[in-house]
Design a protein around this motif. Sequence first.
Motif, PDB file in Angstrom:
ATOM      1  N   UNK A   1       0.684  -1.116  -0.061  1.00 26.89           N
ATOM      2  CA  UNK A   1       0.131   0.767   0.412  1.00 26.89           C
ATOM      3  C   UNK A   1       1.001   0.974  -0.250  1.00 26.89           C
ATOM      4  N   UNK A   2       1.830   1.319   0.994  1.00 24.91           N
ATOM      5  CA  UNK A   2       2.983   2.384   0.894  1.00 24.91           C
ATOM      6  C   UNK A   2       3.582   2.921  -0.508  1.00 24.91           C
ATOM      7  N   UNK A   3       3.541   1.833  -0.969  1.00 26.28           N
ATOM      8  CA  UNK A   3       4.873   1.610  -2.551  1.00 26.28           C
ATOM      9  C   UNK A   3       3.494   2.330  -3.687  1.00 26.28           C
ATOM     10  N   UNK A   4       2.214   2.158  -3.390  1.00 25.03           N
ATOM     11  CA  UNK A   4       1.483   1.943  -4.847  1.00 25.03           C
ATOM     12  C   UNK A   4       0.877   3.768  -4.583  1.00 25.03           C
ATOM     13  N   UNK A   5       1.138   3.811  -2.804  1.00 19.50           N
ATOM     14  CA  UNK A   5       0.803   5.201  -3.042  1.00 19.50           C
ATOM     15  C   UNK A   5       1.050   6.124  -3.214  1.00 19.50           C
TER      16      UNK A   5
ATOM     17  N   UNK B   1       2.816  10.265  -9.249  1.00 21.54           N
ATOM     18  CA  UNK B   1       2.453  10.747 -11.571  1.00 21.54           C
ATOM     19  C   UNK B   1       2.844   9.564 -12.131  1.00 21.54           C
ATOM     20  N   UNK B   2       4.099   8.324 -11.096  1.00 15.28           N
ATOM     21  CA  UNK B   2       4.321   7.632 -12.356  1.00 15.28           C
ATOM     22  C   UNK B   2       3.603   6.609 -12.668  1.00 15.28           C
ATOM     23  N   UNK B   3       1.810   6.228 -11.739  1.00 13.84           N
ATOM     24  CA  UNK B   3       1.454   5.053 -12.052  1.00 13.84           C
ATOM     25  C   UNK B   3      -0.112   5.720 -12.868  1.00 13.84           C
ATOM     26  N   UNK B   4       0.166   5.368 -14.232  1.00 14.54           N
ATOM     27  CA  UNK B   4      -0.435   6.527 -15.373  1.00 14.54           C
ATOM     28  C   UNK B   4      -1.519   4.687 -16.110  1.00 14.54           C
ATOM     29  N   UNK B   5      -3.103   5.755 -16.798  1.00 14.01           N
ATOM     30  CA  UNK B   5      -3.707   4.652 -17.816  1.00 14.01           C
ATOM     31  C   UNK B   5      -4.059   3.482 -16.783  1.00 14.01           C
ATOM     32  N   UNK B   6      -4.636   2.400 -17.095  1.00 13.26           N
ATOM     33  CA  UNK B   6      -5.071   1.683 -16.390  1.00 13.26           C
ATOM     34  C   UNK B   6      -4.541   1.413 -15.493  1.00 13.26           C
ATOM     35  N   UNK B   7      -3.646   1.110 -14.639  1.00 11.90           N
ATOM     36  CA  UNK B   7      -2.818   0.569 -13.141  1.00 11.90           C
ATOM     37  C   UNK B   7      -3.824   2.804 -12.762  1.00 11.90           C
TER      38      UNK B   7
ATOM     39  N   UNK C   1      -6.166   3.714 -12.952  1.00 12.49           N
ATOM     40  CA  UNK C   1      -7.417   4.191 -13.567  1.00 12.49           C
ATOM     41  C   UNK C   1      -8.253   3.174 -12.098  1.00 12.49           C
ATOM     42  N   UNK C   2      -7.366   1.529 -11.970  1.00  7.64           N
ATOM     43  CA  UNK C   2      -8.065   0.219 -10.796  1.00  7.64           C
ATOM     44  C   UNK C   2      -7.027   1.102 -10.212  1.00  7.64           C
ATOM     45  N   UNK C   3      -6.264   1.735  -9.484  1.00  7.50           N
ATOM     46  CA  UNK C   3      -5.666   2.259  -8.173  1.00  7.50           C
ATOM     47  C   UNK C   3      -6.587   2.737  -7.844  1.00  7.50           C
ATOM     48  N   UNK C   4      -7.613   4.019  -8.198  1.00  6.31           N
ATOM     49  CA  UNK C   4      -8.019   5.471  -8.007  1.00  6.31           C
ATOM     50  C   UNK C   4      -9.531   3.801  -7.665  1.00  6.31           C
ATOM     51  N   UNK C   5     -10.298   2.862  -8.404  1.00  6.24           N
ATOM     52  CA  UNK C   5     -11.477   1.992  -7.808  1.00  6.24           C
ATOM     53  C   UNK C   5     -10.915   1.406  -6.335  1.00  6.24           C
ATOM     54  N   UNK C   6      -9.398   1.090  -6.180  1.00  6.97           N
ATOM     55  CA  UNK C   6      -9.437   0.744  -5.223  1.00  6.97           C
ATOM     56  C   UNK C   6      -9.310   1.627  -4.017  1.00  6.97           C
ATOM     57  N   UNK C   7      -9.031   2.705  -4.243  1.00  5.04           N
ATOM     58  CA  UNK C   7      -9.076   3.760  -2.846  1.00  5.04           C
ATOM     59  C   UNK C   7     -10.886   3.585  -1.911  1.00  5.04           C
TER      60      UNK C   7
ATOM     61  N   UNK D   1     -11.185  17.159 -11.074  1.00  6.13           N
ATOM     62  CA  UNK D   1     -11.730  15.233 -11.910  1.00  6.13           C
ATOM     63  C   UNK D   1     -11.297  15.085 -12.681  1.00  6.13           C
ATOM     64  N   UNK D   2      -9.798  14.186 -12.618  1.00 10.76           N
ATOM     65  CA  UNK D   2      -9.387  13.856 -13.931  1.00 10.76           C
ATOM     66  C   UNK D   2      -9.531  12.402 -14.249  1.00 10.76           C
ATOM     67  N   UNK D   3      -9.168  12.355 -15.996  1.00  5.68           N
ATOM     68  CA  UNK D   3      -9.545  10.830 -16.275  1.00  5.68           C
ATOM     69  C   UNK D   3      -7.869  10.424 -15.790  1.00  5.68           C
ATOM     70  N   UNK D   4      -7.626   8.965 -16.707  1.00  3.74           N
ATOM     71  CA  UNK D   4      -6.811   8.591 -16.248  1.00  3.74           C
ATOM     72  C   UNK D   4      -4.806   8.785 -16.783  1.00  3.74           C
TER      73      UNK D   4
END
Length: 228
Positions: free
Chosen positions: A9-13, A19-25, A27-33, A123-126
Amino acid sequence: MNYQSTERQHQLAARYVLGSMRGQARAKFQRLLMEYPKLRDEVTFWEQHLNELAAQLPDKSAPKSAWEAIERRLGWRRQQVTSNRGWRWLTATLAAILVVVTLSQTLLAPMPGVPQADRIAVIQNSDARTLWLLEQREQVLDVAAVGAIDPLANEDYELWMLPEGGAAPISLGLLPQQGTRTLNVPANVDLQNIAALAVSREPLGGSPLAVPSGPVLFTTDFVVVSKT
């Protein structure tokens, strides 16, 4: 993947905030929040930590060539051929920021006698493209649709607040697919107690449940407006 791991969780956050997490990854992280309150806490930690580091950096003015590039992009200066890709990226970034600020000032301009906004949210998209701008003043949210929002014929975009402490999400209303809309939040909803905002895709008229029934598409945070 085990999202219950504190280290993961610490690393993903950290990647999300940097800002190094982009695209589908991303978007998936935002759902996990929406699912993991501890994950939201980790995002808050990194945002505060990195903001503190940024505040310690000395002020540095951008070189004249950067401002000239911005002027050319805005049409204020004749375009010149350049091979410096780094400056092209900087120009695009700064110009995008300028557009967001301008839209916020024009589309969400305060009316005479109306209190100044307390906080704003983008509010922004991926792909980091801005879709909605929000301004909060007391128990009112002014929303402007400013981006290329995918139109929904028989569905709606619904805005949710994620309370601090991991409580269940609370609906704040439906977002406009174009133009502006004012959302009046009930007095019993504490807008100061928001850990994050989220947008879900719902049936026409909103979720039939007290929580999102459709997929969570985007998340964001409020930013306090400095009043001088």
